[in-house]
Design a protein around this motif. Structure first.
Motif, PDB file in Angstrom:
ATOM      1  N   ARG A  69      -9.449  20.233 -29.626  1.00 18.05           N
ATOM      2  CA  ARG A  69      -7.986  20.326 -29.644  1.00 18.05           C
ATOM      3  C   ARG A  69      -7.510  21.677 -29.118  1.00 18.05           C
ATOM      4  N   ASN A  70      -8.215  22.735 -29.509  1.00 16.34           N
ATOM      5  CA  ASN A  70      -7.842  24.059 -29.009  1.00 16.34           C
ATOM      6  C   ASN A  70      -7.984  24.135 -27.488  1.00 16.34           C
ATOM      7  N   LYS A  71      -9.088  23.573 -26.978  1.00 16.20           N
ATOM      8  CA  LYS A  71      -9.304  23.566 -25.539  1.00 16.20           C
ATOM      9  C   LYS A  71      -8.240  22.734 -24.836  1.00 16.20           C
ATOM     10  N   LYS A  72      -7.923  21.580 -25.415  1.00 18.61           N
ATOM     11  CA  LYS A  72      -6.901  20.720 -24.829  1.00 18.61           C
ATOM     12  C   LYS A  72      -5.547  21.423 -24.818  1.00 18.61           C
ATOM     13  N   GLY A  73      -5.196  22.051 -25.960  1.00 18.90           N
ATOM     14  CA  GLY A  73      -3.924  22.765 -26.031  1.00 18.90           C
ATOM     15  C   GLY A  73      -3.840  23.888 -25.018  1.00 18.90           C
ATOM     16  N   SER A  74      -4.938  24.586 -24.831  1.00 22.57           N
ATOM     17  CA  SER A  74      -4.972  25.670 -23.853  1.00 22.57           C
ATOM     18  C   SER A  74      -4.764  25.139 -22.439  1.00 22.57           C
ATOM     19  N   LEU A  75      -5.422  24.010 -22.115  1.00 19.29           N
ATOM     20  CA  LEU A  75      -5.263  23.430 -20.777  1.00 19.29           C
ATOM     21  C   LEU A  75      -3.848  22.908 -20.559  1.00 19.29           C
ATOM     22  N   VAL A  76      -3.270  22.253 -21.588  1.00 20.41           N
ATOM     23  CA  VAL A  76      -1.904  21.730 -21.461  1.00 20.41           C
ATOM     24  C   VAL A  76      -0.917  22.880 -21.265  1.00 20.41           C
ATOM     25  N   GLN A  77      -1.107  23.955 -22.025  1.00 20.20           N
ATOM     26  CA  GLN A  77      -0.235  25.111 -21.887  1.00 20.20           C
ATOM     27  C   GLN A  77      -0.333  25.716 -20.489  1.00 20.20           C
ATOM     28  N   LYS A  78      -1.550  25.786 -19.974  1.00 17.03           N
ATOM     29  CA  LYS A  78      -1.754  26.329 -18.633  1.00 17.03           C
ATOM     30  C   LYS A  78      -1.101  25.437 -17.581  1.00 17.03           C
ATOM     31  N   GLU A  79      -1.255  24.106 -17.717  1.00 14.57           N
ATOM     32  CA  GLU A  79      -0.653  23.175 -16.768  1.00 14.57           C
ATOM     33  C   GLU A  79       0.869  23.245 -16.822  1.00 14.57           C
ATOM     34  N   ASN A  80       1.425  23.353 -18.044  1.00 15.46           N
ATOM     35  CA  ASN A  80       2.879  23.452 -18.179  1.00 15.46           C
ATOM     36  C   ASN A  80       3.398  24.731 -17.521  1.00 15.46           C
ATOM     37  N   SER A  81       2.661  25.811 -17.687  1.00 14.23           N
ATOM     38  CA  SER A  81       3.062  27.067 -17.074  1.00 14.23           C
ATOM     39  C   SER A  81       3.062  26.957 -15.548  1.00 14.23           C
ATOM     40  N   GLU A  82       2.019  26.311 -15.000  1.00 16.02           N
ATOM     41  CA  GLU A  82       1.964  26.130 -13.552  1.00 16.02           C
ATOM     42  C   GLU A  82       3.088  25.220 -13.058  1.00 16.02           C
ATOM     43  N   LEU A  83       3.413  24.176 -13.845  1.00 16.85           N
ATOM     44  CA  LEU A  83       4.509  23.277 -13.459  1.00 16.85           C
ATOM     45  C   LEU A  83       5.845  24.010 -13.467  1.00 16.85           C
ATOM     46  N   ARG A  84       6.052  24.876 -14.480  1.00 16.60           N
ATOM     47  CA  ARG A  84       7.292  25.648 -14.529  1.00 16.60           C
ATOM     48  C   ARG A  84       7.415  26.574 -13.321  1.00 16.60           C
ATOM     49  N   LYS A  85       6.296  27.188 -12.937  1.00 18.58           N
ATOM     50  CA  LYS A  85       6.317  28.054 -11.767  1.00 18.58           C
ATOM     51  C   LYS A  85       6.673  27.265 -10.511  1.00 18.58           C
ATOM     52  N   LYS A  86       6.043  26.075 -10.357  1.00 17.34           N
ATOM     53  CA  LYS A  86       6.331  25.245  -9.189  1.00 17.34           C
ATOM     54  C   LYS A  86       7.793  24.786  -9.190  1.00 17.34           C
ATOM     55  N   PHE A  87       8.302  24.451 -10.401  1.00 12.62           N
ATOM     56  CA  PHE A  87       9.707  24.014 -10.489  1.00 12.62           C
ATOM     57  C   PHE A  87      10.646  25.147 -10.105  1.00 12.62           C
ATOM     58  N   ASN A  88      10.360  26.348 -10.590  1.00 12.34           N
ATOM     59  CA  ASN A  88      11.214  27.500 -10.259  1.00 12.34           C
ATOM     60  C   ASN A  88      11.192  27.789  -8.759  1.00 12.34           C
ATOM     61  N   ILE A  89       9.990  27.685  -8.156  1.00 12.47           N
ATOM     62  CA  ILE A  89       9.896  27.921  -6.715  1.00 12.47           C
ATOM     63  C   ILE A  89      10.695  26.863  -5.940  1.00 12.47           C
ATOM     64  N   ALA A  90      10.542  25.591  -6.351  1.00 17.94           N
ATOM     65  CA  ALA A  90      11.268  24.514  -5.676  1.00 17.94           C
ATOM     66  C   ALA A  90      12.781  24.670  -5.875  1.00 17.94           C
ATOM     67  N   HIS A  91      13.186  25.077  -7.081  1.00 14.46           N
ATOM     68  CA  HIS A  91      14.605  25.272  -7.359  1.00 14.46           C
ATOM     69  C   HIS A  91      15.179  26.405  -6.500  1.00 14.46           C
ATOM     70  N   GLN A  92      14.412  27.473  -6.358  1.00 15.72           N
ATOM     71  CA  GLN A  92      14.858  28.592  -5.526  1.00 15.72           C
ATOM     72  C   GLN A  92      14.975  28.177  -4.061  1.00 15.72           C
ATOM     73  N   HIS A  93      13.994  27.404  -3.594  1.00 12.63           N
ATOM     74  CA  HIS A  93      14.071  26.901  -2.211  1.00 12.63           C
ATOM     75  C   HIS A  93      15.279  25.997  -2.017  1.00 12.63           C
ATOM     76  N   ASN A  94      15.583  25.200  -3.025  1.00 11.48           N
ATOM     77  CA  ASN A  94      16.736  24.291  -2.956  1.00 11.48           C
ATOM     78  C   ASN A  94      18.039  25.069  -2.865  1.00 11.48           C
ATOM     79  N   ILE A  95      18.139  26.154  -3.657  1.00  6.42           N
ATOM     80  CA  ILE A  95      19.350  26.989  -3.610  1.00  6.42           C
ATOM     81  C   ILE A  95      19.504  27.622  -2.232  1.00  6.42           C
ATOM     82  N   GLU A  96      18.398  28.151  -1.695  1.00  9.97           N
ATOM     83  CA  GLU A  96      18.462  28.771  -0.368  1.00  9.97           C
ATOM     84  C   GLU A  96      18.834  27.754   0.701  1.00  9.97           C
ATOM     85  N   LEU A  97      18.312  26.528   0.571  1.00 11.25           N
ATOM     86  CA  LEU A  97      18.639  25.488   1.542  1.00 11.25           C
ATOM     87  C   LEU A  97      20.122  25.128   1.493  1.00 11.25           C
ATOM     88  N   HIS A  98      20.683  25.027   0.273  1.00 13.76           N
ATOM     89  CA  HIS A  98      22.114  24.739   0.137  1.00 13.76           C
ATOM     90  C   HIS A  98      22.950  25.850   0.760  1.00 13.76           C
TER      91      HIS A  98
END
Length: 199
Positions: free
Chosen positions: A138-167
């Motif tokens: 469970r600890n290993k799973k939680g660590s991996l999920v947390q890491k994946e969520n962090s990477e998804l947030r980074k990708k979302f922020n990058i995509a959101h920033q690109h979207n703002i610049e495109l607008h």
């Protein structure tokens, strides 16, 4: 006059023997230390006095030096005696087979098999082992999920920033086009009279 050579035999006088031992032991320790430093050698020295007192020096871990010495001795014996080498590998194969069997047996027990003869204490120990394994998973799973969520947030922020610049670019382009159309409609150099159509 130079010092005469000392006969290499046991010193009968106890005091002289102890003094000689102390001096030569110190010289031997010094030489061992110098050898280790000058030649980058792994040196281990063990000396027991006649009274049983231990004196030792090691350039690294004495335990690791002794283990290397034993392994080297076993290897030397195997090279000298092919039959001993064959027996050694037979023992290794037997040991590995036993370890594999133990692993399979433990795995079946973790799956709840082959536990009919277990006592309450055995079952409690097995339960504790399973719970520890689940906790670790469970600890290993939680660590991996947390890491994946962090990477998804980074990708979302990058995509959101690109979207703002495109607008921004699109809005800037639309404004420029509107200004060009307005200037064109007000340009006095162009004739507003339609051309004659010929049939």
């Amino acid at each position: 006059m130079g010092r005469g050579k000392i006969a290499i035999k046991r010193i009968d006088n106890t005091t002289n023997r102890q003094v000689t031992f102390s001096k030569r032991r110190g010289g031997l320790m010094k030489k061992a230390r110098e050898l280790a430093i000058l030649c980058d050698a792994d040196v281990g020295l063990i000396v027991f006095s006649c009274t049983g007192r231990l004196y030792d020096f090691s350039s690294s871990s004495m335990k690791s030096i002794i283990e290397r010495y034993q392994e080297a001795g076993e290897e030397h014996c195997r090279l000298l005696n092919p039959m001993s080498e064959a027996k050694f590998w037979q023992r290794e194969v037997t040991t590995l087979r036993q370890q594999v069997q133990n692993l399979h047996h433990n795995n079946r027990q973790l799956l709840g098999e082959e536990i009919s003869n277990f006592t309450v204490r055995d079952l409690q120990l097995l339960q504790n082992q399973v719970e520890m394994s689940i906790h670790s998973i469970r600890n290993k799973k939680g660590s991996l999920v947390q890491k994946e969520n962090s990477e998804l947030r980074k990708k979302f922020n990058i995509a959101h920033q690109h979207n703002i610049e495109l607008h921004k670019k699109l809005n800037s382009g639309e404004s420029t086009s509107s200004e060009q159309v307005t200037r064109s409609s007000k340009d006095p150099g162009e004739s507003s009279t339609p051309r004659d159509s010929r049939t």
